[in-house]
Design an enzyme around this catalytic site. Sequence first.
Site, short mmCIF file in Angstrom:
data_model
loop_
_atom_site.label_atom_id
_atom_site.label_comp_id
_atom_site.label_asym_id
_atom_site.label_seq_id
_atom_site.Cartn_x
_atom_site.Cartn_y
_atom_site.Cartn_z
CG ASN A 9 -1.74 1.20 1.42
OD1 ASN A 9 -1.82 2.02 0.51
ND2 ASN A 9 -2.36 1.34 2.58
CE LYS A 11 -0.13 3.32 4.67
NZ LYS A 11 -0.04 3.47 6.12
CG HIS A 98 -5.79 1.60 5.29
ND1 HIS A 98 -5.35 2.59 6.15
CD2 HIS A 98 -4.75 0.75 5.12
CE1 HIS A 98 -4.09 2.33 6.47
NE2 HIS A 98 -3.71 1.22 5.87
CD GLU A 100 -3.00 5.36 6.73
OE1 GLU A 100 -3.02 5.43 5.48
OE2 GLU A 100 -2.04 4.87 7.36
CD GLU A 170 -3.43 -2.83 7.42
OE1 GLU A 170 -2.31 -3.05 6.95
OE2 GLU A 170 -4.07 -1.81 7.18
N GLY A 176 2.53 2.12 10.83
CA GLY A 176 3.43 3.25 10.67
C GLY A 176 4.10 3.69 11.98
CB SER A 216 5.50 -1.76 12.03
OG SER A 216 5.03 -0.45 12.25
C1 PEP Z 1 -0.76 0.00 6.27
O1 PEP Z 1 -1.02 1.18 6.34
O2 PEP Z 1 -1.55 -0.77 5.67
C2 PEP Z 1 0.46 -0.49 6.92
C3 PEP Z 1 0.51 -1.74 7.28
O3 PEP Z 1 1.45 0.43 7.12
P1 PEP Z 1 2.92 0.15 7.73
O4 PEP Z 1 3.43 -1.11 7.11
O5 PEP Z 1 3.72 1.36 7.35
O6 PEP Z 1 2.74 0.01 9.21
#
Ligand code: PEP
Length: 253
Positions: A9, A11, A98, A100, A170, A176, A216
């Site tokens: 992703n 973003k 997601h 976000e 998630e 992040g 992460s």
């Molecule tokens: C995400 O936003 O789907 C995600 C997993 O981000 P990150 O790997 O940066 O934590």
Amino acid sequence: MRKNIVAGNWKMNKSFEEADDLVNDIMTKLEEKELGENTLMILCPPFPYLEMCQDYSNDSYFAIGAQNVNDNEKGAYTGEVSATMLSSMEIEYCIVGHSERRAYYGETDAMVARKVDRLLENDIRPIVCCGEVLEEREAGKQFEVVSRQIKDGLFHLDAEKFGQIIIAYEPVWAIGTGKTATPEQAQEIHAFIRNLIAEKYGKEVADNTSILYGGSCKPSNARELFANPDVDGGLIGGASLQADDFVNIALSF
Ligand code: PEP
């Protein structure tokens, strides 16, 4: 048998040129080291780069997904993108729900359900995100939250349609932040999700559903996470912006 999936992703990152370089680098690395036979890589770039990435994907090293879709079929929704549009570009996957989008754009479980419907009507496979925020985890409410998100977002589907769904667990506190769920925490909730699916649709559907971990995930922890029986890969944010890291994650099964 369900697939191992690694989805990137991106973003709202990268210029067109940088995005082009990234796909090229990923392709070069995949020419050097092949993915496992049961591993699927999906790149989810921003909308304006879909076509460019789609052109590269014709060599079938990876598939392409969008990061969002509107929940209406078409019409006066300035700035939005419909499932029909994505389908007309032969986009095969799309992220929905997601954290976000839930946090910044008010995406509710009801909207997730409508987006999923639009995507499935257009033969696009939804990658549906769920996961609790830190306060919910600290209050021991992660199972309740994830259960509500999955039931309200997905359980209106019949078994055949549900079979098209990819789930991404998630935990929002891990996205992040550099904090990763432990392999035990990931396995516990992935098994819980698979069990929910089995209760509703039966064991076969549950066993065929890929459930990805996101938060992460990086080359140094991917192998440990993916080694769990109910963790079928990852939805990768930050680490998907580096070709080396992303390909190494995809090689971690
Ligand atoms: C995400 O936003 O789907 C995600 C997993 O981000 P990150 O790997 O940066 O934590």
